[in-house]
Design an enzyme around this catalytic site. Structure first.
Site, PDB file in Angstrom:
ATOM      1  CG  ASN A   8      -1.632   1.243   1.513  1.00 29.67           C
ATOM      2  OD1 ASN A   8      -1.748   2.095   0.626  1.00 29.67           O
ATOM      3  ND2 ASN A   8      -2.143   1.402   2.723  1.00 29.67           N
ATOM      4  CD1 TRP A   9       3.127   1.029  -2.996  1.00 30.08           C
ATOM      5  CD2 TRP A   9       3.065   2.227  -4.884  1.00 30.08           C
ATOM      6  NE1 TRP A   9       3.672   0.265  -3.992  1.00 30.08           N
ATOM      7  CE2 TRP A   9       3.649   0.980  -5.164  1.00 30.08           C
ATOM      8  CE3 TRP A   9       2.917   3.153  -5.923  1.00 30.08           C
ATOM      9  CZ2 TRP A   9       4.097   0.632  -6.438  1.00 30.08           C
ATOM     10  CZ3 TRP A   9       3.360   2.808  -7.204  1.00 30.08           C
ATOM     11  CH2 TRP A   9       3.939   1.562  -7.441  1.00 30.08           C
ATOM     12  CE  LYS A  10       0.186   3.333   4.848  1.00 32.45           C
ATOM     13  NZ  LYS A  10       0.394   3.442   6.283  1.00 32.45           N
ATOM     14  CG  HIS A  94      -5.351   1.986   5.763  1.00 30.38           C
ATOM     15  ND1 HIS A  94      -4.842   3.000   6.536  1.00 30.38           N
ATOM     16  CD2 HIS A  94      -4.347   1.097   5.578  1.00 30.38           C
ATOM     17  CE1 HIS A  94      -3.574   2.731   6.802  1.00 30.38           C
ATOM     18  NE2 HIS A  94      -3.254   1.580   6.229  1.00 30.38           N
ATOM     19  CD  GLU A  96      -2.413   5.669   6.965  1.00 30.14           C
ATOM     20  OE1 GLU A  96      -2.484   5.651   5.728  1.00 30.14           O
ATOM     21  OE2 GLU A  96      -1.468   5.138   7.602  1.00 30.14           O
ATOM     22  CD  GLU A 165      -2.934  -2.519   7.850  1.00 25.43           C
ATOM     23  OE1 GLU A 165      -1.901  -2.875   7.278  1.00 25.43           O
ATOM     24  OE2 GLU A 165      -3.465  -1.419   7.653  1.00 25.43           O
ATOM     25  N   GLY A 171       3.251   2.487  10.631  1.00 29.82           N
ATOM     26  CA  GLY A 171       4.171   3.591  10.378  1.00 29.82           C
ATOM     27  C   GLY A 171       4.986   4.007  11.593  1.00 29.82           C
ATOM     28  CB  SER A 204       6.144  -1.507  11.652  1.00 26.41           C
ATOM     29  OG  SER A 204       5.761  -0.172  11.924  1.00 26.41           O
TER      30      SER A 204
HETATM   31  P1  PGA Z   1       3.401   0.517   7.528  1.00 25.15           P
HETATM   32  O1  PGA Z   1       1.882   0.665   7.060  1.00 25.15           O
HETATM   33  O2  PGA Z   1       3.912  -0.771   6.931  1.00 25.15           O
HETATM   34  O3  PGA Z   1       4.108   1.725   6.994  1.00 25.15           O
HETATM   35  O4  PGA Z   1       3.377   0.448   9.025  1.00 25.15           O
HETATM   36  C1  PGA Z   1       1.036  -0.439   7.005  1.00 25.15           C
HETATM   37  C2  PGA Z   1      -0.324  -0.062   6.497  1.00 25.15           C
HETATM   38  O5  PGA Z   1      -0.779   1.066   6.805  1.00 25.15           O
HETATM   39  O6  PGA Z   1      -0.975  -0.835   5.792  1.00 25.15           O
END
Ligand code: PGA
Length: 243
Positions: A8-10, A94, A96, A165, A171, A204
């Site tokens: 997932n590149w966000k 997600h 976010e 998650e 992150g 992470s």
């Molecule tokens: P991260 O993000 O690997 O940077 O912790 C994971 C995600 O949000 O799917």
């Protein structure tokens, strides 16, 4: 079933950067078998990524979609448009989206229903915040997210890919221990009527911890954020070895 490794590149990588990332990645993983690799770039990079992966086994996913198929919803994206660009997957819920954009369980339920109806495979994210974890509420939170997210579609949950998650691990560099992940995965599976759904871990994930995570049978794949932005680190994650 092959383990899923999804990147997932966000909100990273413009179309030119996306092209070069995928080209480099494909070279590094050309010999890889028995992995289902899914790339989840921003909307604006979907066409270019679709073009570069066309003759490979790599699959395409989107980071979000709206629940209506079309209409006066300025700034939203229909799942049908995503399908027409070659997406097979869409991330729903997600953390976010839940915590920054304020998406509710009810909204996510509508999105999951639409994804099922139009034939996109949802990667449905659940997970507790740090505070909820400290208060011992992990199971309660996940149970609510599953119950409300899957309202009226409980019987179709086997068509959905779940991603545990924990928000405190996303992150932050803090990864859940394999045992913590296994416990929650078992809890998620226990909540599902049909027990067949694929369950991923995200938070992470990096080259340093992928082997120990994938050592656990309960962990059927990973959703990777930051470490999927560099071809070398994502290729290393894809090439995990559990020996
Ligand atoms: P991260 O993000 O690997 O940077 O912790 C994971 C995600 O949000 O799917």
């Amino acid at each position: 079933m092959d383990p899923i490794i999804a990147g997932n590149w966000k909100m990273n990588k413009d179309p030119a950067e996306s092209r070069s990332l995928v080209q480099n990645l494909l070279e590094l993983i050309s010999d890889v078998k028995n992995r289902k690799v899914i790339l989840i770039p921003p909307f604006t990079s979907l066409p270019i990524v679709a073009e570069v992966i066309r003759n490979s086994n790599v699959k395409l996913g989107a980071q979000n979609m709206y629940w209506e198929r079309s209409g006066a919803y300025t700034g939203e994206i229909s799942g049908l448009f995503l399908k027409s660009l070659g997406c097979e997957y869409v991330v729903i819920g997600h953390s976010e989206r839940r915590h920054i954009m304020g998406e509710t369980d009810e909204m996510l339920n509508k999105k999951l229903k639409t994804a099922l109806e139009i034939g996109l495979i949802a990667i449905f994210c659940v997970g507790e915040t740090e505070k909820e974890k400290e208060q011992g509420m992990t199971e309660q939170v996940i149970s609510r997210q599953l119950k409300q997210g899957l309202k009226d579609i409980e019987n179709e949950a086997h068509k959905i890919v779940f991603a545990y998650e924990p928000v405190w691990a996303i992150g932050t560099g803090k990864t859940a221990t394999p045992q913590q992940v296994v416990d929650v995965h078992k809890f998620i599976r226990a909540q599902l009527i049909k027990k067949k759904s694929t369950i991923l871990y995200g938070g992470s994930v990096k080259p340093e911890n992928i082997d120990t995570l994938m050592h656990e049978q309960e962990i059927e794949g990973v959703l990777v954020g930051g470490a999927s932005l560099k071809p070398e680190s994502f290729a290393r994650i894809i090439k995990f070895s559990i020996t």
